[in-house]
Design a protein around this motif. Structure first.
Motif, PDB file in Angstrom:
ATOM      1  N   LEU A 152      35.967 -14.224  -1.109  1.00 51.88           N
ATOM      2  CA  LEU A 152      36.494 -13.079  -1.852  1.00 51.88           C
ATOM      3  C   LEU A 152      35.378 -12.135  -2.271  1.00 51.88           C
ATOM      4  O   LEU A 152      35.528 -10.901  -2.199  1.00 51.88           O
ATOM      5  CB  LEU A 152      37.267 -13.574  -3.079  1.00 51.88           C
ATOM      6  N   GLU A 153      34.248 -12.688  -2.704  1.00 52.44           N
ATOM      7  CA  GLU A 153      33.113 -11.837  -3.080  1.00 52.44           C
ATOM      8  C   GLU A 153      32.595 -11.042  -1.885  1.00 52.44           C
ATOM      9  O   GLU A 153      32.291  -9.846  -2.002  1.00 52.44           O
ATOM     10  CB  GLU A 153      31.992 -12.698  -3.665  1.00 52.44           C
ATOM     11  N   LYS A 154      32.508 -11.694  -0.708  1.00 52.84           N
ATOM     12  CA  LYS A 154      32.064 -10.986   0.490  1.00 52.84           C
ATOM     13  C   LYS A 154      33.035  -9.864   0.857  1.00 52.84           C
ATOM     14  O   LYS A 154      32.616  -8.756   1.228  1.00 52.84           O
ATOM     15  CB  LYS A 154      31.944 -11.969   1.657  1.00 52.84           C
ATOM     16  N   PHE A 155      34.337 -10.141   0.742  1.00 48.88           N
ATOM     17  CA  PHE A 155      35.334  -9.118   1.069  1.00 48.88           C
ATOM     18  C   PHE A 155      35.253  -7.944   0.103  1.00 48.88           C
ATOM     19  O   PHE A 155      35.337  -6.779   0.516  1.00 48.88           O
ATOM     20  CB  PHE A 155      36.729  -9.738   1.051  1.00 48.88           C
ATOM     21  N   ILE A 156      35.092  -8.228  -1.189  1.00 48.96           N
ATOM     22  CA  ILE A 156      35.020  -7.151  -2.178  1.00 48.96           C
ATOM     23  C   ILE A 156      33.755  -6.320  -1.969  1.00 48.96           C
ATOM     24  O   ILE A 156      33.768  -5.089  -2.119  1.00 48.96           O
ATOM     25  CB  ILE A 156      35.084  -7.737  -3.595  1.00 48.96           C
ATOM     26  N   LYS A 157      32.645  -6.961  -1.617  1.00 47.25           N
ATOM     27  CA  LYS A 157      31.434  -6.197  -1.314  1.00 47.25           C
ATOM     28  C   LYS A 157      31.654  -5.270  -0.124  1.00 47.25           C
ATOM     29  O   LYS A 157      31.220  -4.114  -0.132  1.00 47.25           O
ATOM     30  CB  LYS A 157      30.277  -7.156  -1.030  1.00 47.25           C
ATOM     31  N   PHE A 158      32.320  -5.786   0.914  1.00 45.58           N
ATOM     32  CA  PHE A 158      32.619  -4.961   2.082  1.00 45.58           C
ATOM     33  C   PHE A 158      33.549  -3.816   1.714  1.00 45.58           C
ATOM     34  O   PHE A 158      33.331  -2.654   2.124  1.00 45.58           O
ATOM     35  CB  PHE A 158      33.246  -5.833   3.168  1.00 45.58           C
ATOM     36  N   LEU A 159      34.587  -4.104   0.927  1.00 45.46           N
ATOM     37  CA  LEU A 159      35.536  -3.065   0.534  1.00 45.46           C
ATOM     38  C   LEU A 159      34.875  -2.038  -0.377  1.00 45.46           C
ATOM     39  O   LEU A 159      35.087  -0.822  -0.215  1.00 45.46           O
ATOM     40  CB  LEU A 159      36.741  -3.712  -0.159  1.00 45.46           C
ATOM     41  N   ASN A 160      34.076  -2.481  -1.334  1.00 50.21           N
ATOM     42  CA  ASN A 160      33.390  -1.557  -2.232  1.00 50.21           C
ATOM     43  C   ASN A 160      32.449  -0.635  -1.473  1.00 50.21           C
ATOM     44  O   ASN A 160      32.360   0.565  -1.761  1.00 50.21           O
ATOM     45  CB  ASN A 160      32.614  -2.341  -3.284  1.00 50.21           C
ATOM     46  N   ARG A 161      31.737  -1.204  -0.510  1.00 47.60           N
ATOM     47  CA  ARG A 161      30.775  -0.410   0.255  1.00 47.60           C
ATOM     48  C   ARG A 161      31.471   0.754   0.969  1.00 47.60           C
ATOM     49  O   ARG A 161      31.001   1.898   0.911  1.00 47.60           O
ATOM     50  CB  ARG A 161      30.078  -1.322   1.265  1.00 47.60           C
ATOM     51  N   ASN A 162      32.582   0.477   1.624  1.00 47.60           N
ATOM     52  CA  ASN A 162      33.315   1.544   2.315  1.00 47.60           C
ATOM     53  C   ASN A 162      34.037   2.461   1.334  1.00 47.60           C
ATOM     54  O   ASN A 162      34.204   3.659   1.612  1.00 47.60           O
ATOM     55  CB  ASN A 162      34.307   0.923   3.301  1.00 47.60           C
ATOM     56  N   ALA A 163      34.467   1.914   0.191  1.00 50.61           N
ATOM     57  CA  ALA A 163      35.090   2.764  -0.830  1.00 50.61           C
ATOM     58  C   ALA A 163      34.081   3.761  -1.391  1.00 50.61           C
ATOM     59  O   ALA A 163      34.421   4.934  -1.627  1.00 50.61           O
ATOM     60  CB  ALA A 163      35.663   1.896  -1.952  1.00 50.61           C
ATOM     61  N   TYR A 164      32.851   3.342  -1.603  1.00 46.76           N
ATOM     62  CA  TYR A 164      31.824   4.264  -2.097  1.00 46.76           C
ATOM     63  C   TYR A 164      31.541   5.371  -1.087  1.00 46.76           C
ATOM     64  O   TYR A 164      31.237   6.513  -1.475  1.00 46.76           O
ATOM     65  CB  TYR A 164      30.536   3.499  -2.405  1.00 46.76           C
ATOM     66  N   ILE A 165      31.635   5.044   0.212  1.00 47.63           N
ATOM     67  CA  ILE A 165      31.444   6.090   1.228  1.00 47.63           C
ATOM     68  C   ILE A 165      32.555   7.125   1.128  1.00 47.63           C
ATOM     69  O   ILE A 165      32.300   8.345   1.164  1.00 47.63           O
ATOM     70  CB  ILE A 165      31.406   5.455   2.632  1.00 47.63           C
ATOM     71  N   MET A 166      33.797   6.669   0.985  1.00 42.98           N
ATOM     72  CA  MET A 166      34.912   7.607   0.853  1.00 42.98           C
ATOM     73  C   MET A 166      34.828   8.396  -0.440  1.00 42.98           C
ATOM     74  O   MET A 166      35.211   9.577  -0.483  1.00 42.98           O
ATOM     75  CB  MET A 166      36.232   6.835   0.928  1.00 42.98           C
ATOM     76  N   ILE A 167      34.321   7.770  -1.506  1.00 39.29           N
ATOM     77  CA  ILE A 167      34.125   8.496  -2.763  1.00 39.29           C
ATOM     78  C   ILE A 167      33.108   9.605  -2.572  1.00 39.29           C
ATOM     79  O   ILE A 167      33.282  10.735  -3.054  1.00 39.29           O
ATOM     80  CB  ILE A 167      33.672   7.524  -3.871  1.00 39.29           C
ATOM     81  N   ALA A 168      32.015   9.299  -1.869  1.00 37.23           N
ATOM     82  CA  ALA A 168      30.981  10.307  -1.638  1.00 37.23           C
ATOM     83  C   ALA A 168      31.480  11.441  -0.751  1.00 37.23           C
ATOM     84  O   ALA A 168      31.040  12.587  -0.897  1.00 37.23           O
ATOM     85  CB  ALA A 168      29.748   9.652  -1.002  1.00 37.23           C
ATOM     86  N   VAL A 169      32.427  11.161   0.161  1.00 40.23           N
ATOM     87  CA  VAL A 169      32.910  12.188   1.082  1.00 40.23           C
ATOM     88  C   VAL A 169      33.988  13.047   0.439  1.00 40.23           C
ATOM     89  O   VAL A 169      33.929  14.280   0.483  1.00 40.23           O
ATOM     90  CB  VAL A 169      33.442  11.531   2.373  1.00 40.23           C
TER      91      VAL A 169
END
Length: 645
Positions: free
Chosen positions: A484-501
């Motif tokens: 679950l921690e690995k999945f949340i890190k992966f999801l957060n990483r891509n979410a931050y990219i969408m936030i920046a865009v």
């Protein structure tokens, strides 16, 4: 020209602003919440030693006396000592004085030193006596036990590592990592196809070898039926059935790899093109390679803040001093039970005339105050705030780099449309608009990490009393929360990219990123594995090269001109080599983490570009010509104006 949704203040909905404000305020409150113990703590209790009177050595009136000397240090370890047992071993029952330097020789009193008329000043050292005792005019007669030797052992190992290896290691690792990332623009296709063909060649050789072994044992009629069951597994390598099984397995794997390569060749070309485009983006924004230094500094601030706060919490209690007798056999010293409080500043041993060894010594810290009763809870709160701050700093770095690389991708004419200071603008934009979203994503990850810590703690405490079922349950829970921690890190990483865009809040960005990736799951897997393969090869190159040079340097095979280092001064040169290799890995990891973030950002932008645009004059593609060529796409006409999306 800007893509729709890239403007700064206009795309922020009031609800999004409210979420950002609430999450940012919550993070600020969690940080400020652990500041209050600073008003009550006193870290000097840990940083400086104290004498028997409770005064600190090295500051104040004892500024020139930084060390503390124990008259009889063996009493500190006396487990059967009555006073030590009464005080729970919290204070050593021997006189302690502040001294300039600890003694480094053995000495004791001779028989003649006990004769009448011998002045104490001729026998004892005034600097090692209590300040209240003057050896020139004292009337006291006492026996001083032999002093213990305090040896200061200094190792040159750390000096050599810092002054000889670390500068060379850092410079060489940075240069090699930097060159490798830039050269990926040209050598990425070669490296990828060489590695892929190398894997296929190894599989082909495995098939040939298994067939050769099978044919030989088949001619010898070596079958498993003639061997039977045995614990010597080496015997099974001498029968034809074993090599036939290996042959079938390797052939199936080789066939799967060939089919995968045939059907996914276009996606492999896309992944290689994105990797080349990432190298090109980094070459236009060289400052992004040094952003990990900022992240490292912020992480150091978080660690220092957590450590100082924990120190203040641990020393927030007031000091408790009690009257104790250092020698309970003298006079009425046996009547002193050690339960009478005192003040070391005003204590006078003359108040106990029947016990000359009565002293006012430190016992413990007060545990009855509000902070002391909730010490454990406050330390847990401090740990949670620490994890939250660490995850927030990492999220800040990811969102900042994503904003910089997104500005590169959405520049229609590269490099003329790239902002002048893309990294600085992305950092300011992130701090101004996205702090709340980053804090919310960091909080989710922190809660999962906290659950993992609790599970590890419970497993450690109950391991001795667990049955196999309970241990299996704990193992499953730890494995699930790790995933679950690995999945949340992966999801957060891509979410931050969408936030920046796009500048949307965390929940919307995470949902959009997840759905976008799921619609292109095959491309995600191919790009991720090829990127991991290249970065692993790069780290192996950097770490291996630095390790080989460190071996030749510390073993004396390479001598730098003008260097004062001599390998003969090292007793064991493998330890500094290991330190150099670890340092090289950390530097390479910092550089390659930026590159990995660049690849992920350009990949999400590429997927958005494919879904939102069709190559028309109104909706032209922003991707590179190489990517359009691979996908057989092109823009219909030149782009006119700067306000078209």
């Amino acid at each position: 020209m800007e893509l729709e949704g890239l403007t700064e203040p206009d795309f922020l909905h009031p609800i999004i602003r409210l979420q950002n404000t609430l999450c940012g305020t919550s993070l600020d409150f969690s940080i400020c919440g652990v500041v209050t113990p600073w008003l009550y703590g006193d870290p000097r209790q840990v940083l400086y030693p104290r004498n028997s009177a409770g005064m600190y050595c090295g500051i104040g009136v004892y500024k020139d006396q930084p060390s503390v000397f124990y008259y009889n240090i063996l009493k500190c370890a006396a487990s059967l000592n009555v006073i030590a047992a009464t005080l729970n071993g919290l204070q050593c029952p021997t006189t302690q004085v502040c001294v300039q330097q600890c003694p480094n020789t053995f000495w004791g009193l001779s028989v003649t030193d006990y004769l009448p008329g011998v002045k104490p000043a001729n026998v004892f050292n005034q600097s090692l006596c209590l300040p209240t005792i003057n050896l020139e005019n004292t009337n006291l007669v006492c026996s001083l036990p032999s002093k213990l030797s305090f040896l200061n052992v200094f190792s040159l190992f750390g000096y050599f590592i810092i002054n000889a290896s670390m500068p060379l290691d850092s410079v060489f690792s940075m240069v090699v990592s930097f060159l490798f990332l830039l050269l990926l623009r040209f050598i990425a296709p070669v490296i990828v196809w060489v590695l892929i063909l190398g894997v296929l060649a190894v599989g082909a050789y495995g098939i040939y070898h298994c067939w050769w072994e099978y044919d030989n044992y088949n001619k010898l009629n070596a079958s498993i039926s003639t061997v039977g069951f045995t614990t010597n597994f080496g015997v099974y390598l001498q029968v034809k059935e074993t090599w036939l099984a290996f042959l079938i397995i390797i052939s199936v794997v080789e066939a799967i790899l060939l089919l995968t390569l045939i059907f996914l060749r276009t996606r492999i070309f896309i992944a290689i093109a994105l990797i080349q485009e990432s190298s090109k983006a980094i070459s236009h924004m060289m400052s992004t390679l040094f952003y990990p230094i900022i992240t490292f500094i912020l992480l150091l601030v978080c660690v220092a803040y957590w450590g100082i706060t924990a120190l203040y919490l641990a020393t927030s209690g007031t000091q408790v001093y009690n009257v104790v007798a250092l020698n309970s056999t003298q006079g009425t010293c046996g009547q002193i039970m050690g339960n009478v409080t005192c003040d070391p500043q005003t204590f006078n041993s003359s108040d106990y005339p029947g016990c000359p060894s009565a002293r006012c010594v430190f016992i413990m810290y007060n545990t009855q105050g509000l902070w002391q009763r909730n010490m454990f809870n406050l330390q847990i709160y401090n740990v949670v705030a620490f994890l939250w701050c660490i995850n927030f700093v990492l999220a800040l770095g990811q969102c900042t780099l994503a904003g910089a690389f997104a500005s590169y991708y959405w520049a229609f004419s590269k490099p003329s449309d790239i902002p002048t200071f893309p990294l600085s603008q992305a950092f300011i934009r992130t701090l101004r608009y996205h702090v709340g979203s980053l804090a919310f994503g960091a909080l989710i990850l922190t809660l999962v990490q906290l659950v993992r810590i609790i599970l590890e703690y419970l497993d450690h405490k109950t391991r001795a009393a667990q049955n196999p079922c309970a241990r299996f349950l704990f193992c499953c829970l730890k494995c699930c929360f790790w995933c679950l921690e690995k999945f949340i890190k992966f999801l957060n990483r891509n979410a931050y990219i969408m936030i920046a865009v796009y500048g949307k809040n965390f929940c919307v960005s995470a949902k959009n990123a997840f759905l976008l990736l799921m619609r292109n799951i095959v491309r995600v897997v191919v790009l991720d594995k090829i990127t991991d393969l290249l970065l692993f090869f790069g780290k192996l190159l950097v770490v291996g090269g630095v390790g080989v040079l460190a071996f030749f340097f510390f073993s004396g095979r390479i001598i730098l001109p003008g260097s004062s280092f001599r390998p003969q001064m090292l007793h064991y040169y493998w330890m500094p080599i290991i330190v150099v290799i670890v340092g090289a890995y950390l530097i390479a990891h910092g550089f390659f983490s930026v590159y990995n973030m660049c690849v992920d950002t350009l990949f999400l932008c590429f997927l958005e570009d494919l879904e939102r645009h069709d190559g028309s004059v109104q909706k032209p593609y922003y991707m590179s010509k190489n990517l359009m060529k691979i996908l057989n796409k092109k823009n219909q006409g030149p782009k006119k104006g700067k306000d078209k999306n």
